[in-house]
Enzyme design. Structure first.
Site, PDB file in Angstrom:
ATOM      1  N   SER A 153     -11.124  14.367 -19.311  1.00  0.00           N
ATOM      2  CA  SER A 153     -11.676  13.060 -19.683  1.00  0.00           C
ATOM      3  C   SER A 153     -11.240  12.601 -21.064  1.00  0.00           C
ATOM      4  O   SER A 153     -11.575  11.511 -21.490  1.00  0.00           O
ATOM      5  CB  SER A 153     -13.213  13.100 -19.623  1.00  0.00           C
ATOM      6  N   SER A 334     -12.730   9.534 -25.885  1.00  0.00           N
ATOM      7  CA  SER A 334     -12.695  10.041 -24.513  1.00  0.00           C
ATOM      8  C   SER A 334     -12.238   8.942 -23.562  1.00  0.00           C
ATOM      9  O   SER A 334     -12.054   7.784 -23.962  1.00  0.00           O
ATOM     10  CB  SER A 334     -14.081  10.552 -24.122  1.00  0.00           C
ATOM     11  N   TYR A 335     -12.078   9.298 -22.298  1.00  0.00           N
ATOM     12  CA  TYR A 335     -11.611   8.346 -21.289  1.00  0.00           C
ATOM     13  C   TYR A 335     -12.544   7.140 -21.252  1.00  0.00           C
ATOM     14  O   TYR A 335     -13.766   7.289 -21.098  1.00  0.00           O
ATOM     15  CB  TYR A 335     -11.583   9.030 -19.921  1.00  0.00           C
ATOM     16  N   PRO A 336     -11.989   5.929 -21.420  1.00  0.00           N
ATOM     17  CA  PRO A 336     -12.861   4.756 -21.600  1.00  0.00           C
ATOM     18  C   PRO A 336     -13.324   4.082 -20.317  1.00  0.00           C
ATOM     19  O   PRO A 336     -13.858   2.978 -20.370  1.00  0.00           O
ATOM     20  CB  PRO A 336     -11.973   3.815 -22.417  1.00  0.00           C
TER      21      PRO A 336
END
Length: 660
Positions: A153, A334-336
């Site tokens: 992530s 982190s992964y948005p």
């Protein structure tokens, strides 16, 4: 599988920047770079010891999102060769985008000498589908290659190392859901784009080749804008009356509000007012003091990032997401793209806070982060959503000011960090005092707030909670003569035109699009000139001005439709200070569909919401891809038939608005 033989592992990421970052982490920065026949794609070679495969030769490469595209066979591509209705059943096939053939060839070639294909596409529904594309290219070069996928992530080093040593399987159901959505979007979008374009071209001021594009997410999004616009346009103000009581004590003037708030019958208010004036004084019925709390924000989701970015940062949702994606691929956040608003109990939040406490870049939160680590930390609130794929958006690395030269990235990074620190803080605490009066037979009240502990508000400037003016000392049971009692009037006011945060909230509540696509849908209805973004301070004239701008040509590219030059008029400027209003064409299309097929209008969210719910059922194994495609096509086919049978009514409604 354990073997003494050195294996080759082919790793494929969804973006070039992620491929380079992962290669750097796994190799310790010791990799060699090879060019490919695509100028944007590099191959990175290095050695890595996987816990499950031992020492391996690794090649890390990438794709550029989707490599294949879905389209109709040649017989149905030209508008003149078939009736649009046939597109609901016309054969379709997948082909490799010509501009990306070199990417597919690179994967096929590299797979020939590999034992394992390790897929590193983004861990969302779209990433799973892209992973299946990568798999098909690799198997053309090596039919027996093993397939695994990395679950990650963010691209912070320890997270990447953990993902490399804990491979998973591709989620076939999520990939099937994307395949279903792609086919439905192609068939429905092409059929209705061709239908409404061919029926309106050359009429009412539209050009002979006008493209009136349709999208099953864009039209409900347009419908929200038109609905609010019509409510504003048709609003009729009403006069109301109310009572106000003012009392001055100890040099403090306090206004007491009427418990009835307001009434729309003037004579009733006059009689109540006269009754009050006949009373010798006001009686203090109660003085209550209660603790007050302002809750810290929930962990950050994609939808909230887009809403708050528009509200607080003055950026539209597309700019927010572009900046967030760049921060993610640079390893700062982190992964948005996540629906999760609760942190896993195993995540070390304090370790993330440690990275922010030195604050050498002068962001202004270093001392606050230090206080959190010295006893002020409190576990974040837990929301109700968990997509089981990604944690809430949070910072994974400290970014010095010099590391972020882009203004949008600086704004989004600061917001993400401050939001995260606020989540790890204590709620703000205060006390409210409420004084209730009886004057005649009428009740009045006044309240005041004292903020005692600001806590998270110290690091989160976008939330406001201020102490109001202190109330004078009142005692229960005492009487006093008011300084002033008046009867006043006012008028109800129209709602405002939709802001972007409001539109995103409506889309989210009604299941229109996903957190990953909402910004795109909002942009498309502007590019197609169905909607304009105008300054909020032009409320009174905005609707008339925008709805009268040209005809709104509906430019853009419909799936399976002719391409035209896209217009970005208004598309890049909507933000916290703008509102959305429809063009004449936008209003015309919504009103026409609402009149003809009111029970399942294309401008309402119901059909698309059901489609999105069915996508989730595919992911959960409750429905098959074929069932969902058949059911949705039958629903849209029925609407198509209704409108085509009443085409003259459709044209009349459109002409009334477009030519007005």
């Amino acid at each position: 599988m354990v073997s003494t033989m050195v294996q080759k592992v082919l790793c494929v990421a969804e973006k070039s920047s992620v491929a380079k970052a992962v290669a750097g982490h796994l190799s310790g920065g010791r990799f060699t770079t090879r060019n490919t026949t695509n100028k944007y794609i590099k191959n990175y070679d290095f050695e890595y010891r996987f816990s499950q495969w031992n020492s391996c030769q690794v090649t890390m490469t990438a794709v550029q999102g989707h490599t294949e595209e879905l389209d109709f066979t040649d017989r149905f591509r030209k508008w003149s060769d078939c009736d649009p209705f046939e597109l609901f059943d016309a054969p379709v096939n997948k082909t490799i985008d010509k501009s990306k053939q070199s990417i597919a060839d690179n994967i096929q070639r590299e797979a020939r000498g590999a034992t394992i294909l390790f897929i590193w596409t983004d861990c969302d529904r779209e990433g799973e589908y892209i992973g299946t594309e990568v798999r098909s290219f690799a198997r053309r070069g090596n039919a027996s290659i093993q397939i695994r996928r990395a679950q990650f992530s963010n691209i912070e080093r320890t997270h990447i190392i953990r993902a490399a040593n804990n491979p998973k399987d591709l989620d076939e159901r999520q990939a099937l859901a994307v395949a279903a959505r792609m086919e439905l979007d192609l068939r429905i979008g092409a059929a209705l784009t061709r239908f409404q374009s061919l029926r309106l071209q050359g009429r009412y001021g539209l050009t002979p080749d006008a493209l009136i594009s349709y999208g099953s997410c864009q039209f409900p999004t347009l419908g929200f804008v038109v609905d609010r616009y019509m409510r504003v346009k048709n609003f009729v103000p009403e006069t109301f009356w109310y009572l106000k009581l003012v009392h001055t004590r100890d040099d403090i003037t306090t206004t007491f509000n009427w418990d009835r708030s307001r009434l729309f019958d003037r004579m009733t208010v006059v009689l109540l007012f006269e009754s009050c004036l006949a009373s010798p004084g006001a009686l203090v019925k109660s003085v209550t003091r209660k603790p007050a709390r302002k809750y810290k924000p929930l962990p950050l989701t994609t939808v909230e990032l887009q809403k708050q970015g528009s509200r607080f940062l003055g950026m539209n949702s597309q700019r927010v997401m572009k900046a967030a994606e760049a921060l993610y691929t640079s390893g700062f956040i982190s992964y948005p793209r996540t629906e999760t608003d609760q942190y896993d109990q195993n995540i070390d939040l304090k370790a993330l806070i440690v990275k922010q406490k030195d604050d050498t870049g002068g962001w202004g939160w270093g001392a606050y982060a230090g206080n959190l680590l010295n006893g002020e930390f409190e576990q974040p609130r837990r929301g109700k959503h968990n997509d089981k794929a990604h944690p809430p958006i949070h910072p994974v690395a400290y970014a010095a000011g010099s590391a972020l030269s882009d203004g949008d990235q600086r704004k989004v990074y600061e917001f993400v960090v401050r939001h995260f620190l606020a989540c790890c803080s204590k709620d703000a605490l205060g006390e409210t005092t409420t004084v209730s009066l009886e004057y005649g037979d009428e009740g009045f009240h006044a309240s005041g707030l004292t903020v005692i502990e600001r806590n998270y508000l110290e690091v989160y400037p976008w939330d406001r909670w201020e102490s109001s003016q202190l109330l004078p000392q009142y005692r229960e049971g005492e009487r006093f003569v008011p300084t002033e009692v008046t009867m006043q009037d006012g008028k109800t006011t129209a709602p405002g035109f939709l802001t972007e945060p409001e539109l995103i909230a409506l889309m989210d509540a009604n299941g229109i699009g996903t957190d990953a696509t909402m910004a795109e849908h909002i942009d498309k209805i502007q590019v197609r000139e169905y909607v304009f973004s105008v300054p909020k301070n032009s409320r009174g004239s905005a609707g008339a001005a925008a709805a009268g701008r040209g005809s709104g040509r509906g430019r853009g590219r419909g799936r399976g439709a002719k391409a035209t030059t896209g217009s970005t008029r208004g598309g890049g400027n909507s933000g916290g200070n703008n509102v959305f209003v429809p063009s004449n064409l936008g209003v015309a299309l919504v009103e026409a569909y609402d009149l003809i097929a009111s029970d399942m209008s294309l401008s309402k969210p119901f059909l698309r919401k059901e489609m999105e719910l069915n996508m989730k059922k595919i992911c959960n194994g409750e429905l098959s891809k074929e069932h969902v495609i058949h059911q949705s096509l039958e629903q849209y086919r029925e609407v198509y038939m209704k409108v085509s049978q009443r085409i003259e009514t459709f044209r009349q409604v459109c002409s009334r608005y477009i030519q007005s």
